[in-house]
Design a protein around this motif. Sequence first.
Motif, mmCIF file in Angstrom:
data_model
loop_
_atom_site.group_PDB
_atom_site.id
_atom_site.type_symbol
_atom_site.label_atom_id
_atom_site.label_comp_id
_atom_site.label_asym_id
_atom_site.label_seq_id
_atom_site.Cartn_x
_atom_site.Cartn_y
_atom_site.Cartn_z
ATOM 1 N N LYS A 196 0.802 -1.228 0.000
ATOM 2 C CA LYS A 196 0.000 0.000 0.000
ATOM 3 C C LYS A 196 0.839 1.283 0.000
ATOM 4 O O LYS A 196 0.417 2.292 -0.563
ATOM 5 C CB LYS A 196 -0.924 -0.018 1.220
ATOM 6 C CG LYS A 196 -1.930 1.095 1.248
ATOM 7 C CD LYS A 196 -2.918 0.921 2.385
ATOM 8 C CE LYS A 196 -3.936 2.036 2.358
ATOM 9 N NZ LYS A 196 -4.930 1.915 3.415
ATOM 10 N N TYR A 197 2.024 1.259 0.624
ATOM 11 C CA TYR A 197 2.776 2.495 0.838
ATOM 12 C C TYR A 197 4.200 2.421 0.313
ATOM 13 O O TYR A 197 4.743 1.341 0.105
ATOM 14 C CB TYR A 197 2.846 2.816 2.340
ATOM 15 C CG TYR A 197 1.508 3.064 2.977
ATOM 16 C CD1 TYR A 197 0.775 4.208 2.654
ATOM 17 C CD2 TYR A 197 0.969 2.178 3.899
ATOM 18 C CE1 TYR A 197 -0.458 4.437 3.235
ATOM 19 C CE2 TYR A 197 -0.260 2.407 4.487
ATOM 20 C CZ TYR A 197 -0.976 3.547 4.149
ATOM 21 O OH TYR A 197 -2.186 3.772 4.718
ATOM 22 N N THR A 198 4.781 3.586 0.161
ATOM 23 C CA THR A 198 6.215 3.728 -0.036
ATOM 24 C C THR A 198 6.780 3.978 1.350
ATOM 25 O O THR A 198 6.409 4.945 2.010
ATOM 26 C CB THR A 198 6.525 4.909 -0.981
ATOM 27 O OG1 THR A 198 5.965 4.615 -2.261
ATOM 28 C CG2 THR A 198 8.013 5.135 -1.104
ATOM 29 N N ASP A 204 0.520 11.234 0.108
ATOM 30 C CA ASP A 204 -0.090 10.312 1.063
ATOM 31 C C ASP A 204 0.448 8.901 0.925
ATOM 32 O O ASP A 204 0.158 8.045 1.740
ATOM 33 C CB ASP A 204 -1.610 10.300 0.899
ATOM 34 C CG ASP A 204 -2.252 11.541 1.497
ATOM 35 O OD1 ASP A 204 -1.651 12.168 2.387
ATOM 36 O OD2 ASP A 204 -3.372 11.881 1.058
ATOM 37 N N GLN A 205 1.235 8.658 -0.111
ATOM 38 C CA GLN A 205 1.838 7.350 -0.355
ATOM 39 C C GLN A 205 2.964 7.047 0.639
ATOM 40 O O GLN A 205 3.251 5.897 0.916
ATOM 41 C CB GLN A 205 2.388 7.323 -1.791
ATOM 42 C CG GLN A 205 2.925 5.999 -2.228
ATOM 43 C CD GLN A 205 1.833 4.956 -2.385
ATOM 44 O OE1 GLN A 205 0.686 5.280 -2.637
ATOM 45 N NE2 GLN A 205 2.201 3.713 -2.211
ATOM 46 N N ARG A 245 5.141 6.640 4.077
ATOM 47 C CA ARG A 245 5.027 6.337 5.497
ATOM 48 C C ARG A 245 6.438 6.209 6.040
ATOM 49 O O ARG A 245 7.318 5.656 5.395
ATOM 50 C CB ARG A 245 4.258 5.037 5.748
ATOM 51 C CG ARG A 245 2.772 5.128 5.441
ATOM 52 C CD ARG A 245 2.074 6.139 6.350
ATOM 53 N NE ARG A 245 0.658 6.268 6.109
ATOM 54 C CZ ARG A 245 0.087 7.139 5.297
ATOM 55 N NH1 ARG A 245 0.837 7.958 4.585
ATOM 56 N NH2 ARG A 245 -1.217 7.209 5.172
ATOM 57 N N GLU A 277 9.950 0.763 -2.163
ATOM 58 C CA GLU A 277 8.788 1.096 -2.988
ATOM 59 C C GLU A 277 8.579 -0.021 -3.996
ATOM 60 O O GLU A 277 9.522 -0.419 -4.692
ATOM 61 C CB GLU A 277 9.027 2.431 -3.706
ATOM 62 C CG GLU A 277 7.873 2.872 -4.579
ATOM 63 C CD GLU A 277 8.111 4.233 -5.190
ATOM 64 O OE1 GLU A 277 7.303 5.131 -4.918
ATOM 65 O OE2 GLU A 277 9.098 4.396 -5.939
#
Length: 135
Positions: free
Chosen positions: A9-11, A36-37, A39, A68
Amino acid sequence: METKELLDKYTLVFYDGTCGFCNQSILFLLSKKPSDQLRFISQQSDIGIQIKKQFHIDEQLDSIFLIENQTLYTKANGFLKILSHLNSKWYYVSYLKYVPNFLSNAVYDLIAKYRHQFLSKSCRLLSLEERKFFI
Protein backbone atom coordinates in the motif's frame (compact mmCIF):
# COMPACT_ATOMS: atom_id res chain seq x y z
CA MET A 1 -1.48 -3.47 9.63
CA GLU A 2 0.67 -6.39 8.50
CA THR A 3 3.97 -5.92 6.72
CA LYS A 4 2.70 -7.29 3.39
CA GLU A 5 -0.16 -4.80 3.43
CA LEU A 6 2.22 -1.95 4.31
CA LEU A 7 4.61 -2.93 1.52
CA ASP A 8 1.77 -3.19 -1.00
CA LYS A 9 0.00 0.00 0.00
CA TYR A 10 2.78 2.49 0.84
CA THR A 11 6.22 3.73 -0.04
CA LEU A 12 8.13 3.13 3.19
CA VAL A 13 10.87 5.46 4.37
CA PHE A 14 13.16 4.03 7.04
CA TYR A 15 15.26 6.36 9.17
CA ASP A 16 17.64 6.13 12.11
CA GLY A 17 15.43 7.04 15.05
CA THR A 18 18.47 7.71 17.26
CA CYS A 19 19.95 10.35 14.94
CA GLY A 20 19.00 14.00 15.42
CA PHE A 21 19.96 14.84 11.84
CA CYS A 22 17.77 12.01 10.53
CA ASN A 23 14.84 13.09 12.69
CA GLN A 24 15.23 16.68 11.49
CA SER A 25 15.35 15.39 7.90
CA ILE A 26 12.02 13.62 8.41
CA LEU A 27 10.51 16.79 9.91
CA PHE A 28 11.83 18.72 6.89
CA LEU A 29 10.16 16.22 4.54
CA LEU A 30 6.89 16.52 6.46
CA SER A 31 6.98 20.29 6.05
CA LYS A 32 7.28 19.93 2.25
CA LYS A 33 3.88 18.32 1.67
CA PRO A 34 4.70 14.63 1.16
CA SER A 35 2.32 12.48 -0.86
CA ASP A 36 -0.09 10.31 1.06
CA GLN A 37 1.84 7.35 -0.35
CA LEU A 38 4.78 7.90 2.06
CA ARG A 39 5.03 6.34 5.50
CA PHE A 40 7.97 6.77 7.87
CA ILE A 41 9.33 3.95 10.02
CA SER A 42 12.12 4.12 12.58
CA GLN A 43 14.64 1.38 11.89
CA GLN A 44 14.71 0.63 15.61
CA SER A 45 10.95 -0.05 15.78
CA ASP A 46 9.62 -3.61 15.82
CA ILE A 47 8.16 -3.25 12.33
CA GLY A 48 11.38 -1.62 11.08
CA ILE A 49 13.48 -4.52 12.37
CA GLN A 50 11.03 -7.05 10.92
CA ILE A 51 11.05 -5.52 7.42
CA LYS A 52 14.84 -5.12 7.44
CA LYS A 53 15.11 -8.86 8.14
CA GLN A 54 12.55 -9.68 5.46
CA PHE A 55 14.54 -7.76 2.84
CA HIS A 56 17.89 -9.06 4.15
CA ILE A 57 19.03 -5.50 4.85
CA ASP A 58 22.33 -5.31 6.69
CA GLU A 59 21.78 -4.42 10.34
CA GLN A 60 24.64 -1.91 9.99
CA LEU A 61 22.65 0.11 7.43
CA ASP A 62 21.48 2.90 9.69
CA SER A 63 21.00 5.75 7.24
CA ILE A 64 17.78 6.61 5.46
CA PHE A 65 16.45 4.21 2.84
CA LEU A 66 13.22 3.54 1.02
CA ILE A 67 11.21 0.53 -0.13
CA GLU A 68 8.79 1.10 -2.99
CA ASN A 69 7.04 -1.64 -4.98
CA GLN A 70 9.18 -4.27 -3.23
CA THR A 71 12.37 -2.49 -4.40
CA LEU A 72 15.00 -1.20 -1.99
CA TYR A 73 16.57 2.21 -2.65
CA THR A 74 19.57 3.22 -0.54
CA LYS A 75 21.96 6.15 -0.18
CA ALA A 76 21.48 8.99 -2.68
CA ASN A 77 19.03 6.98 -4.80
CA GLY A 78 16.82 6.44 -1.77
CA PHE A 79 16.86 10.06 -0.69
CA LEU A 80 16.20 11.34 -4.22
CA LYS A 81 13.35 8.85 -4.58
CA ILE A 82 11.85 10.26 -1.37
CA LEU A 83 12.09 13.80 -2.79
CA SER A 84 10.12 12.65 -5.84
CA HIS A 85 7.16 12.12 -3.47
CA LEU A 86 7.04 15.73 -2.31
CA ASN A 87 4.37 18.13 -3.50
CA SER A 88 6.61 21.18 -3.42
CA LYS A 89 9.49 22.69 -5.36
CA TRP A 90 11.81 20.21 -3.60
CA TYR A 91 10.41 17.60 -5.98
CA TYR A 92 12.69 19.01 -8.67
CA VAL A 93 15.81 18.15 -6.66
CA SER A 94 14.92 14.51 -7.38
CA TYR A 95 16.19 15.11 -10.93
CA LEU A 96 19.68 14.80 -9.47
CA LYS A 97 19.04 11.07 -9.92
CA TYR A 98 20.69 11.56 -13.32
CA VAL A 99 24.01 12.42 -11.65
CA PRO A 100 26.26 9.35 -11.75
CA ASN A 101 25.86 7.16 -8.65
CA PHE A 102 29.53 7.30 -7.70
CA LEU A 103 29.28 11.11 -7.35
CA SER A 104 25.90 11.34 -5.63
CA ASN A 105 26.73 8.47 -3.26
CA ALA A 106 30.10 10.05 -2.39
CA VAL A 107 28.27 13.21 -1.26
CA TYR A 108 25.67 11.11 0.54
CA ASP A 109 28.35 9.06 2.33
CA LEU A 110 30.13 12.21 3.46
CA ILE A 111 26.94 13.63 4.98
CA ALA A 112 26.07 10.24 6.53
CA LYS A 113 29.51 9.94 8.10
CA TYR A 114 29.16 13.22 10.00
CA ARG A 115 25.39 13.34 10.48
CA HIS A 116 25.54 12.74 14.23
CA GLN A 117 27.63 15.90 14.56
CA PHE A 118 25.25 18.13 12.57
CA LEU A 119 22.30 18.09 14.93
CA SER A 120 21.87 16.66 18.37
CA LYS A 121 18.82 14.68 19.32
CA SER A 122 15.78 16.86 19.19
CA CYS A 123 12.18 16.42 20.10
CA ARG A 124 9.20 18.15 18.56
CA LEU A 125 5.61 17.11 18.95
CA LEU A 126 3.95 16.15 15.70
CA SER A 127 0.65 17.62 14.58
CA LEU A 128 -2.32 15.31 14.06
CA GLU A 129 -1.85 15.72 10.29
CA GLU A 130 1.83 14.70 10.51
CA ARG A 131 1.13 11.66 12.70
CA LYS A 132 -0.67 9.83 9.89
CA PHE A 133 2.67 9.43 8.10
CA PHE A 134 4.20 7.31 10.87
CA ILE A 135 3.86 3.58 11.45
